[in-house]
Design a protein around this motif. Structure first.
Motif, mmCIF file in Angstrom:
data_model
loop_
_atom_site.group_PDB
_atom_site.id
_atom_site.type_symbol
_atom_site.label_atom_id
_atom_site.label_comp_id
_atom_site.label_asym_id
_atom_site.label_seq_id
_atom_site.Cartn_x
_atom_site.Cartn_y
_atom_site.Cartn_z
ATOM 1 N N PHE A 703 47.238 65.999 26.032
ATOM 2 C CA PHE A 703 46.069 66.836 26.318
ATOM 3 C C PHE A 703 45.740 66.824 27.809
ATOM 4 C CE2 PHE A 703 41.541 67.540 26.877
ATOM 5 C CZ PHE A 703 41.345 68.708 26.154
ATOM 6 N N THR A 704 45.783 65.644 28.419
ATOM 7 C CA THR A 704 45.373 65.522 29.824
ATOM 8 C C THR A 704 46.261 66.358 30.738
ATOM 9 O OG1 THR A 704 44.567 63.278 29.386
ATOM 10 C CG2 THR A 704 44.946 63.901 31.684
ATOM 11 N N SER A 705 47.572 66.226 30.567
ATOM 12 C CA SER A 705 48.487 66.954 31.433
ATOM 13 C C SER A 705 48.396 68.456 31.218
ATOM 14 C CB SER A 705 49.918 66.467 31.207
ATOM 15 O OG SER A 705 50.284 66.607 29.837
ATOM 16 N N ASN A 706 48.300 68.868 29.962
ATOM 17 C CA ASN A 706 48.218 70.315 29.697
ATOM 18 C C ASN A 706 46.898 70.903 30.179
ATOM 19 O OD1 ASN A 706 50.553 71.595 27.952
ATOM 20 N ND2 ASN A 706 50.308 69.521 27.182
ATOM 21 N N VAL A 734 47.683 69.618 19.878
ATOM 22 C CA VAL A 734 47.058 68.315 20.119
ATOM 23 C C VAL A 734 45.724 68.230 19.377
ATOM 24 C CG1 VAL A 734 46.053 66.808 21.880
ATOM 25 C CG2 VAL A 734 48.198 67.986 22.343
ATOM 26 N N ILE A 735 44.906 69.270 19.482
ATOM 27 C CA ILE A 735 43.597 69.296 18.802
ATOM 28 C C ILE A 735 43.786 69.212 17.284
ATOM 29 C CG2 ILE A 735 41.514 70.653 18.432
ATOM 30 C CD1 ILE A 735 41.669 69.600 21.246
ATOM 31 N N LEU A 736 44.717 69.987 16.753
ATOM 32 C CA LEU A 736 44.899 70.016 15.298
ATOM 33 C C LEU A 736 45.418 68.691 14.759
ATOM 34 C CD1 LEU A 736 46.365 73.618 14.746
ATOM 35 C CD2 LEU A 736 44.002 72.838 14.574
ATOM 36 N N TRP A 737 46.353 68.048 15.465
ATOM 37 C CA TRP A 737 46.852 66.744 14.992
ATOM 38 C C TRP A 737 45.743 65.694 15.052
ATOM 39 C CZ3 TRP A 737 50.765 65.524 12.129
ATOM 40 C CH2 TRP A 737 51.910 66.326 12.116
ATOM 41 N N ARG A 756 35.602 65.933 19.838
ATOM 42 C CA ARG A 756 34.571 66.948 20.061
ATOM 43 C C ARG A 756 34.586 67.419 21.514
ATOM 44 N NH1 ARG A 756 28.955 67.066 21.312
ATOM 45 N NH2 ARG A 756 27.854 68.712 20.165
ATOM 46 N N LYS A 757 34.718 66.488 22.438
ATOM 47 C CA LYS A 757 34.755 66.865 23.848
ATOM 48 C C LYS A 757 35.995 67.682 24.176
ATOM 49 C CE LYS A 757 32.106 62.909 25.595
ATOM 50 N NZ LYS A 757 32.164 61.703 26.457
ATOM 51 N N GLN A 758 37.153 67.232 23.660
ATOM 52 C CA GLN A 758 38.387 67.961 23.940
ATOM 53 C C GLN A 758 38.349 69.362 23.343
ATOM 54 O OE1 GLN A 758 41.572 65.520 22.440
ATOM 55 N NE2 GLN A 758 41.527 64.101 24.191
ATOM 56 N N MET A 759 37.829 69.487 22.093
ATOM 57 C CA MET A 759 37.791 70.795 21.438
ATOM 58 C C MET A 759 36.886 71.766 22.192
ATOM 59 S SD MET A 759 35.589 72.695 19.286
ATOM 60 C CE MET A 759 34.571 71.428 18.525
ATOM 61 N N ASP A 787 41.244 80.932 15.805
ATOM 62 C CA ASP A 787 41.647 79.879 14.867
ATOM 63 C C ASP A 787 40.750 78.649 14.995
ATOM 64 O OD1 ASP A 787 43.654 81.466 13.918
ATOM 65 O OD2 ASP A 787 45.249 80.518 15.076
ATOM 66 N N LEU A 788 40.456 78.232 16.226
ATOM 67 C CA LEU A 788 39.614 77.053 16.413
ATOM 68 C C LEU A 788 38.195 77.289 15.911
ATOM 69 C CD1 LEU A 788 40.763 75.821 19.944
ATOM 70 C CD2 LEU A 788 41.213 74.751 17.725
ATOM 71 N N LEU A 789 37.644 78.468 16.189
ATOM 72 C CA LEU A 789 36.288 78.764 15.709
ATOM 73 C C LEU A 789 36.231 78.765 14.185
ATOM 74 C CD1 LEU A 789 35.211 81.597 18.173
ATOM 75 C CD2 LEU A 789 34.460 79.218 18.153
ATOM 76 N N LEU A 790 37.296 79.233 13.548
ATOM 77 C CA LEU A 790 37.326 79.244 12.086
ATOM 78 C C LEU A 790 37.491 77.833 11.528
ATOM 79 C CD1 LEU A 790 37.231 81.308 9.770
ATOM 80 C CD2 LEU A 790 39.719 81.354 9.814
#
Length: 1251
Positions: A703-706, A734-737, A756-759, A787-790
Motif C-alpha cells: 500500500f505504501t509504495s503504491n 490490498v484494501i480487499l485482502w 479505515r484510514k487506508q480505505m 466498487d469500494l463505495l458499494l
C-alpha cells in the motif's frame, strides 16, 4: 362376471398351418384344417341377425328390457375395471366374450356404454334406444345429456386415479380384437356396430366424444393391422405347404390334403377381405377427417398410429399414399403434432430394409425436415436432427453439403439436447470412417494411432466454423458420442510434441493453437463432468459409475500431462495464447498423483517453466494464468504444498524487491526518467498485480509504495497511463485482502483503524483521479471507486458483522456529484464522440462494440449505487431521462434500475421520474425559449418518454396509487411554479408541462382524479378557467383528463377483479360526478358487484385473434342483444361539459393535504390485488414455422384428390390385384385452404458467450 379359463397374456403369431385359437373360438381344427364351427368365415355371416330381429327371443329380450336395473353394476364394471387398471385385461375381455356368446345384444350394449362412459358422458344408452334408434340419434341424445360444466373428461383429467386410464383403455381395445380375431370379428355384427358408433362419435362437435372415439378407432385400426399381418403370414405358410405338397411325386402326393389347403387358403383370403373392409371404413370414416382436427391431441393420435401401421405392416401401408399424410402434417402449427410426425418417420428410417420405399418421400420432404432443425420447439428440433442422422446412416447421397452445414452449426446451440443431437450427426458424418486396424498387429498409439486423423478433422472443423471462442461447446456436443476420441490425450500430445511422419503435413501455428484449446476443454469436461456455462440446468447428481469414470479420467490425465506439460510449456513459451491455455491444465489435476506416482521431478520442472514464463511475459492474461496455477498447486491438503509455497514466496520476494528498487529510482529521476525505466516499473507492477489478485500479499506492504506512486502522479501529472491503472488496481487488491482478513473477526482494533484510514485515503485518491486528463485512468478510478463505495456501504454490517461498523463509508455530496458528472460525460455520448483507445480505427465494428461494452459496465456500476442506496435516488433522474435517447444501448440497464428503485421506495421513485421529465423540460426551454412549438420533436420526445414511464407502472392501480398521486402533485407544482414571462394574465412559464403530465392521468383511480383536480384548482384563478387560447390548451387537456371520471380509466378499481368484470364496470351507466362527494362514497360505489353476462349457448372451436387490442372487451366477444346493450353506455355520453363560469373556489373542500394524497394503509392493504407485470413492451407473438407457401405449391401439381382404399398386398402366389392408383403428395386432396398456408418454424440460433 363369468370367470374365463386362464389364457396367456402374450399372443404369438403362428407361422405354420396348425393355428391355435383363443377364447372366442368354441371349435377345434382337425388335422385336415376343416372347421367345425359354423360361425367361422363365411359360416359366420349366416349367423347374423337381421335388423328387425335384434334382441328377439324371450331370455335375450328380457335381459335387454331390464338391463339397467338388473345389469347396471355389470355395465359399470367394464368402465370401472379399465379405469382402475388393476385386473388382468385379458380376463376382463374373456368375460365380455362369454357374455357376447350368450347374448350379443346385451354384451354389445355394454360395450357401447363403455365407450360413452369413457368419454365422460353421464348418459346411458338403453336397450330401447339401441333397438329403435340410429347411431346419429343416439349420439345426439348423449350429447344433450353430456355434462359440460367441466371441460375435463377421462383422457384429460389429471390425478393419480386417471394417470393410467389412457393406457388401460388402449390395452382393452387391443386385447378385445386379439381375443376376437378368429371368429367374432367376422360375424358382421360386433365390428360393424363398433366401427359405426366410433365413426359417428368422431364427427361430434363435443371434444370429449371426438377425442375418445378417435383414440379408440385408431387403436382398433392398429389391432386390425396386427390381425391382417397374422393372416398374411398364415396365407404365406399355407401357400408354401400347398406348393410343397403339389411338387411331390404323384405316388406320394395327398390329394385330399391339397384340397384342404386350398380350402384353408380360401377362408384366409375371405377373412383378409373382411379385415380390409373394416380398415377401409375406419381409415376413410375417421382418419382422413381427424388427422386435420382442430384439436392438436387428436391430430397427434392419428399421426402416431399411422406411423405404427407403416412400421408393422410395411407391405400394405408403407407407400406414398399414406406417407403423404405424415409429410403434410409436418407443417402443423402445433409442436406436439410435428413431433409425432418425426418420431413416426424415425421408426421407418431406422429399418434400412425400408429405405428403398422412402426414396420419393425423402426427396419431396427432405427440405422440410432440414428446416425443422431450427424449429422453435426444442423437442421438435432434436427429433428432426435425429431423423436426419438416420437418413445419413441409410445413404450419404441424400443430404447435400448445404443440408449438412445447416445441422453442423447447431453444435454451438445453447440448448444442450439440440447440440448433442447435432454432435451425433456431425460425428456420424465426419468421424464414422476410421482406418481399419490389422488383426494381430500391435495397437498404434499417439501420432500413428487411428484417432490422429479424426482429431485433425475436429481441429479443421473448429477453425472453419469461425467460432473460436466456443470450443467448450463443440466438445460438450461431441462428448456423449465421441468421448473416446476426445479423451485420447496421448494422441493430442503426440501431435503437438512429436515430429510429423514422413509424408505427413505438420500442423500450422493456427491449428496448434486450436488443438491446445480443444485439449483444454476436453480436460475440463472430463474433470468437472458438467456442461459449459449457458448449457447446464443445474448440478446433476452423478451416478456411481460416472464418479468412477471421473476419478479414472483425472488420474489418467494427471499422469499424462504431469510429464508432458513442462515440455509443452518449453516449446510454446513465447506464444501467449498457447501458454495461457496450457497453464490452466494443472487446475484439473489430481495433485496426489505427484507424490504417489513419484513425479516430483516433473513438478520441479513445471515450477521452473512457470517462473520463466512470468519473467518473459507481461501480458495480463498470461500472468493471471500463472497466478491461478500457483493457487491451484498451493493446496495445503497435499504434500507438495511446501515445495510450491517456497517457489512462490521466492518469486514474490524477488518481484517486490525489484519493484521497490525500480520505483525509488523512477521517482527520484522524476521528469528525467526514460521509457526503459517506466517499462521496467510497469512490467514488474503488472506481475505483482496479477499475483495479488489470487494471493494474499499483505506481508509485503504494497500500500505504501503504491500510494506514494499515485500521489506523485497527481502532483506531477505526467505519470504514464498504464502505471497509474495497475497501481490503482494493486492498491484496490490490498484494501480487499485487508478487509477479507478483518471480516473473519480475528483482527485487532488497530487493524480496523489502519484499514479505515487506508480505505478513505484511497477513495480520496480515486476521486482526485476522476479529473485526470487520461480517459482510461478516469474509467479505472471510477470503477474502483464504485466498487469500494458499494463494499463499504451500510450493508456490510449485516449478517453478524457489526464489528465492521467503523469501516462504513458514505460518499459526500461532492463525490456523488463528481460520479454523476463522469457518467453523463463518458457514458451518454454518441458513438462517434468516443475516441478512447481506438487509434484511428473508429470504423472497426469490433472496437465500437468493445467501447460500448465498457460504457455499459460503467453505467451498471453507477446504477448499483442507486439501487443499494449508496447515493441518493434523486440522482437517478439524470439517468432516467436518457431512457428514450439511448434505448438501444442502455435501455435494459435503465429499465432494470427503475424497477429496482420502485421496489425500494415507490413514492421516491415516482418523484425521481417526474424530476427527470422536469429537467428535460427546462433544457428544452433554455434551448427553444418559452414560445416553443408543442409539436416540435423535442417536446414530443419528452411526452413519449412520459408515456413510457407511465407504462412501467403496470396495471395494478392499488399498488401504485400513492406514487402516482405524488407524481401528479409534483408535476402540478412545477407547472405553476414560475410566473408568466408575458406578465399578468399570461400562462405560467411551465404550463405546457401539464400536457406531459396528462400521460399519467390514466394511472389515477377515479376518486384520486377528483382529488388531484381539486389540488389543480388551488393554483388556478377564475380567469384561467375561462381562457381558450392555444397557449392554455395544456391546462384544458389536463383538466379534461382528470374530469373525465372513468372515461380513460379502463382498468378496474380492484386489481383482483378479472378483466371481464372491469370491462363491464367501465360500461355501466353512472350519474354525473358530484364534486363534493366524499372519497368514502366513491369507494362504496367502486365496490359494487359487477354485472355478469349470460353464458353463450354455442362455443366456437375457432381460436380468437391473438392480436386483439385491449379495447376488445369481453362484451365484444359475446355481444349482447341490442336492447340489452342500451343501458350500458360509456359514461362519457352522460358527462356534462365543464362549467367555465365557476364561482370562486371553496378552499375548505379544495385544499389538498398530504394525508389526502397518501392513501390509507389499511384500505390499501384491504384492496390490494395480485401484482401485474410492469412492462412497456408489446407482447411478442412469434410464428411457429417459417413460410412454406412456395414449397406447398410445388406439391399441388397433377394430383388426384380421391382417397385411396386400403388394399393389402398379395402373398407370393395370391391372385394379382389391380395396381394402386398413383397418389402422390398432394396437400389439396384433403387439406383446406387454411391448412395450405401453414408456415414453417423459424428460430434464431442462440450461441452463448463464454466468459
Amino acid at each position: 362376471m363369468i370367470a374365463a379359463p386362464e389364457i396367456p397374456s402374450e399372443f404369438t403369431y403362428t407361422h405354420d398351418t396348425d393355428t391355435r385359437f383363443s377364447s372366442d373360438t368354441d371349435f377345434s381344427e382337425d388335422l385336415d384344417g376343416r372347421s367345425a364351427n359354423p360361425t367361422k368365415g363365411k359360416g359366420g355371416k349366416k349367423g347374423k341377425k337381421a335388423a328387425g330381429e335384434k334382441g328377439k327371443g324371450g331370455k335375450g329380450a328380457g335381459r335387454i328390457n331390464g338391463h339397467h336395473q338388473e345389469n347396471g353394476m355389470e355395465n359399470m364394471m367394464l368402465f370401472e375395471v379399465v379405469k382402475l387398471g388393476r385386473s388382468a385385461m385379458q380376463s376382463v375381455v374373456d368375460d365380455w366374450i362369454e357374455s357376447y356368446k350368450h347374448d350379443r345384444d346385451v354384451a354389445l350394449l355394454d360395450l357401447i356404454n363403455f365407450f360413452i362412459q369413457c368419454s365422460g358422458c353421464k348418459g346411458v344408452v338403453s336397450g330401447e334406444m339401441f333397438r329403435n334408434m340410429q347411431n346419429s340419434e343416439i349420439i345426439r341424445r348423449m350429447t344433450e345429456e353430456f355434462d359440460e360444466d367441466s371441460g375435463d373428461y377421462p383422457l384429460t383429467i389429471a390425478g393419480p386415479q386417471w394417470k393410467k386410464f389412457k393406457s388401460s383403455f388402449c390395452e382393452f381395445i387391443s386385447v378385445l380384437v386379439r381375443q376376437c380375431q378368429y371368429s367374432i370379428i367376422y360375424d358382421e355384427y360386433m365390428m360393424d356396430t363398433v366401427i359405426s358408433l366410433l365413426t359417428g362419435l368422431s364427427d361430434s362437435q363435443v371434444r370429449a366424444f371426438r377425442h375418445t372415439s378417435t383414440l379408440a378407432a385408431m387403436k382398433l385400426m392398429t389391432a386390425l393391422v396386427n390381425v391382417a399381418l397374422n393372416l398374411s403370414i398364415n396365407m404365406d405358410n399355407t401357400q408354401r405347404q400347398y406348393e410343397a405338397e403339389r411338387n411331390k411325386m404323384v405316388a406320394k402326393r395327398a390329394n385330399d390334403r391339397l384340397e384342404l389347403l386350398l380350402q384353408k387358403r380360401k377362408e384366409l383370403q375371405e377373412n383378409q377381405d373382411e379385415i380390409e373392409n373394416m380398415m377401409n371404413a375406419i381409415f376413410k370414416g375417421v382418419f382422413v377427417h381427424r388427422y386435420r382436427d382442430s384439436i392438436a391431441e387428436i391430430r397427434a393420435i392419428c399421426i402416431e398410429e399411422i406411423g405404427v401401421w407403416m412400421k408393422l405392416y410395411s407391405d400394405a401401408f408403407l407407400n406414398d399414399s399414406y406417407l403423404k399424410y405424415v409429410g403434410w402434417t409436418m407443417h402443423d402449427k402445433q409442436g406436439e403434432v410435428r413431433l409425432k410426425c418425426l418420431t413416426a418417420l424415425q421408426g421407418l428410417y431406422y429399418n434400412r430394409e425400408l429405405n428403398a420405399r422412402l426414396e420419393l418421400f425423402t426427396s419431396r420432404f427432405k427440405d422440410r425436415i432440414v428446416s425443422m432443425t431450427l424449429d422453435k420447439e426444442y423437442d421438435v428440433a432434436v427429433q428432426a436432427i435425429k431423423l436426419l442422422t438416420l437418413v445419413l446412416n441409410s445413404t450419404d447421397e441424400v443430404l447435400t453439403p448445404e443440408d449438412c452445414e445447416s445441422v453442423y452449426h447447431l453444435v454451438y446451440s445453447a440448448h444442450r439436447p439440440v447440440a448433442i443431437a447435432a454432435g451425433e450427426f456431425l460425428f456420424k458424418k465426419l468421424f464414422s470412417q476410421r482406418e481399419p486396424e490389422e488383426e494381430g498387429a500391435p495397437k498404434r498409439r499417439g501420432r500413428q494411432g487411428p484417432n490422429a486423423n479424426l482429431i485433425k478433422t475436429t481441429v479443421f472443423f473448429f477453425l472453419e466454423s469461425e467460432l473460436h471462442e466456443h470450443a467448450a461447446y463443440l466438445v460438450d456436443s461431441l462428448w456423449e458420442c465421441g468421448a473416446e476420441l476426445l479423451k485420447d490425450w496421448e494422441c493430442m500430445i503426440s501431435l503437438l510434441l512429436d515430429d510429423p511422419l514422413p509424408g505427413e503435413e505438420a500442423l500450422t501455428d493456427r491449428q496448434e493453437t486450436a488443438l491446445i484449446e480443444i485439449m483444454l476443454c476436453t480436460v475440463r469436461q472430463a474433470a468437472e463432468c458438467h456442461p459449459p456455462v449457458g448449457r447446464g440446468t443445474g448440478k446433476r447428481v452423478m451416478t456411481a459409475k460416472e464418479k468412477k469414470t471421473q476419478l479414472d479420467d483425472r488420474t489418467r490425465m494427471t499422469e499424462l500431462f504431469a510429464v508432458a506439460l513442462p515440455p509443452l510449456l518449453a516449446k510454446y513459451a513465447v506464444d501467449a495464447e498457447k501458454v495461457t491455455n496450457l497453464l490452466q491444465l494443472p487446475q484439473f489435476f489430481d495433485l496426489e498423483i505427484y507424490t504417489t506416482g513419484r513425479l516430483e521431478k516433473h513438478l520441479e520442472s513445471l515450477l521452473r517453466q512457470i517462473r520463466e514464463i512470468v519473467e518473459k511475459h507481461t501480458d495480463t492474461e498470461v500472468l493471471e494464468a500463472c497466478s491461478k496455477t500457483y493457487h491451484a498447486l498451493c493446496n495445503e491438503e497435499f504434500t507438495i504444498f511446501n515445495r510450491v509455497d517456497i517457489a512462490r514466496s521466492q518469486l514474490l520476494d524477488e518481484l517486490v524487491d525489484k519493484f521497490n528498487r525500480l520505483l525509488e529510482d523512477f521517482l527520484q529521476e522524476g521528469e528525467d526518467a526514460d521509457e526503459d525505466d517506466a517499462y521496467q516499473v510497469l512490467s514488474t507492477l503488472k506481475r505483482i498485480t496479477a499475483f495479488h489478485n489470487a494471493h494474499d500479499l499483505s506481508g509485503w506492504d504494497l500500500f505504501t509504495s503504491n500510494f506514494k506512486l499515485l500521489n506523485t502522479g497527481i502532483e506531477n501529472g505526467d505519470m504514464p497511463e498504464q502505471i497509474v491503472i495497475h497501481s490503482l488496481q494493486c492498491t484496490h487488491y490490498v484494501i480487499l485482502w485487508h478487509l477479507a482478513k478483518s471480516s473473519e473477526g480475528s483482527s485487532r482494533k488497530d487493524d480496523l483503524v489502519t484499514l479505515r484510514k487506508q480505505m478513505r485515503a484511497f477513495c480520496m485518491m480515486c476521486q482526485r483521479y476522476l479529473t485526470n486528463v487520461n480517459t482510461a485512468v478516469k474509467e479505472q478510478a471510477f470503477t474502483i471507486l464504485c466498487d469500494l463505495l458499494l463494499i463499504f456501504s451500510h450493508q456490510m454490517v449485516s449478517g453478524g458483522r457489526e464489528h465492521l461498523e467503523p469501516l462504513v463509508y458514505s460518499p459526500e455530496d461532492s463525490l456523488q456529484s463528481e460520479l454523476l458528472s463522469f457518467i453523463l460525460n463518458h457514458v451518454f455520448i454518441d458513438q462517434d464522440e468516443d475516441t478512447n483507445s481506438t487509434d484511428g480505427q473508429q470504423d472497426d465494428e469490433a472496437v465500437k462494440i468493445e467501447a460500448l461494452h465498457k460504457r455499459r459496465n460503467l453505467l451498471a456500476a453507477y446504477c448499483k449505487l442507486i439501487i443499494y442506496c449508496v447515493v441518493e435516488m434523486k440522482t437517478g433522474a439524470d439517468i432516467f431521462k436518457q431512457y428514450m435517447r439511448y434505448y438501444n444501448d442502455y435501455g435494459d440497464i435503465i429499465k432494470e434500475t427503475m424497477s429496482k428503485t420502485r421496489q425500494i421506495d415507490k413514492i421516491q421513485c415516482a418523484k425521481t421520474l417526474i424530476l427527470s421529465l422536469q429537467q428535460l423540460f427546462n433544457e428544452m426551454l433554455s434551448e427553444l425559449g418559452h414560445g416553443f412549438d408543442r409539436s416540435s420533436s423535442a417536446f414530443c420526445g419528452i411526452k413519449e418518454l412520459a408515456r413510457r414511464f407511465s407504462l412501467t407502472f403496470g396495471l395494478d392501480q392499488v399498488k401504485t396509487r400513492d406514487a402516482i398521486a405524488m407524481l401528479h402533485k409534483d408535476g402540478i407544482e412545477f407547472a405553476f411554479k414560475d410566473p408568466s414571462p408575458q406578465g399578468e394574465g399570461g400562462p405560467p412559464l411551465n404550463l405546457a408541462f401539464l400536457d406531459i403530465l396528462s400521460e399519467f392521468s390514466s394511472k389515477l383511480m377515479r376518486q384520486d382524479k377528483r382529488t388531484v383536480h381539486m389540488y389543480l384548482e388551488r393554483f388556478m384563478t377564475f380567469q384561467m378557467a375561462l381562457q381558450r387560447e392555444d397557449c392554455w390548451l395544456p391546462l384544458i387537456s389536463y383538466r379534461n383528463s382528470l374530469q373525465a371520471g372513468g372515461d380513460d380509466d379502463t382498468m378496474s378499481v380492484m386489481s383482483g377483479y378479472s378483466s371481464r368484470g372491469s370491462s363491464i364496470r367501465s360500461k355501466k351507466t353512472k350519474p354525473p360526478a358530484v364534486t363534493d362527494s366524499s372519497s368514502s362514497e366513491v369507494w362504496q360505489q367502486s365496490m359494487q358487484t359487477p354485472v355478469m353476462l349470460p353464458s353463450p349457448h354455442l362455443t366456437s372451436t375457432a381460436m380468437r385473434d391473438p392480436k386483439r387490442g385491449r379495447d376488445d372487451s369481453f362484451m365484444g366477444v359475446y355481444p349482447l342483444p341490442h336492447d340489452q346493450q342500451q343501458p350500458h353506455q360509456h359514461p362519457q355520453h352522460h358527462q356534462q361539459t365543464p362549467q367555465h363560469h365557476q364561482t370562486p373556489m371553496d378552499y375548505k373542500y379544495a385544499c389538498l393535504t398530504a394525508e389526502f394524497l397518501m392513501c390509507n394503509d389499511a384500505v390499501s392493504s384491504h384492496r390490494r390485488g395480485t401484482g401485474l407485470m410492469e412492462e412497456d413492451e408489446e407482447p411478442i407473438v412469434e410464428d411457429v414455422m417459417m413460410s412454406s407457401e412456395g414449397r406447398m405449391d410445388d406439391l399441388n401439381e397433377g394430383m388426384d384428390f380421391d382417397t385411396m382404399d386400403i388394399d393389402l398386398p398379395p402373398s407370393k402366389n395370391r391372385r394379382e390385384r389391380s395396381e394402386l392408383k398413383p397418389d402422390y403428395f398432394d396437400p389439396a386432396s384433403i387439406m383446406d385452404e387454411s391448412v395450405r398456408t401453414f408456415t414453417m418454424p423459424h428460430k434464431l440460433l442462440q450461441v452463448p458467450e463464454l466468459h
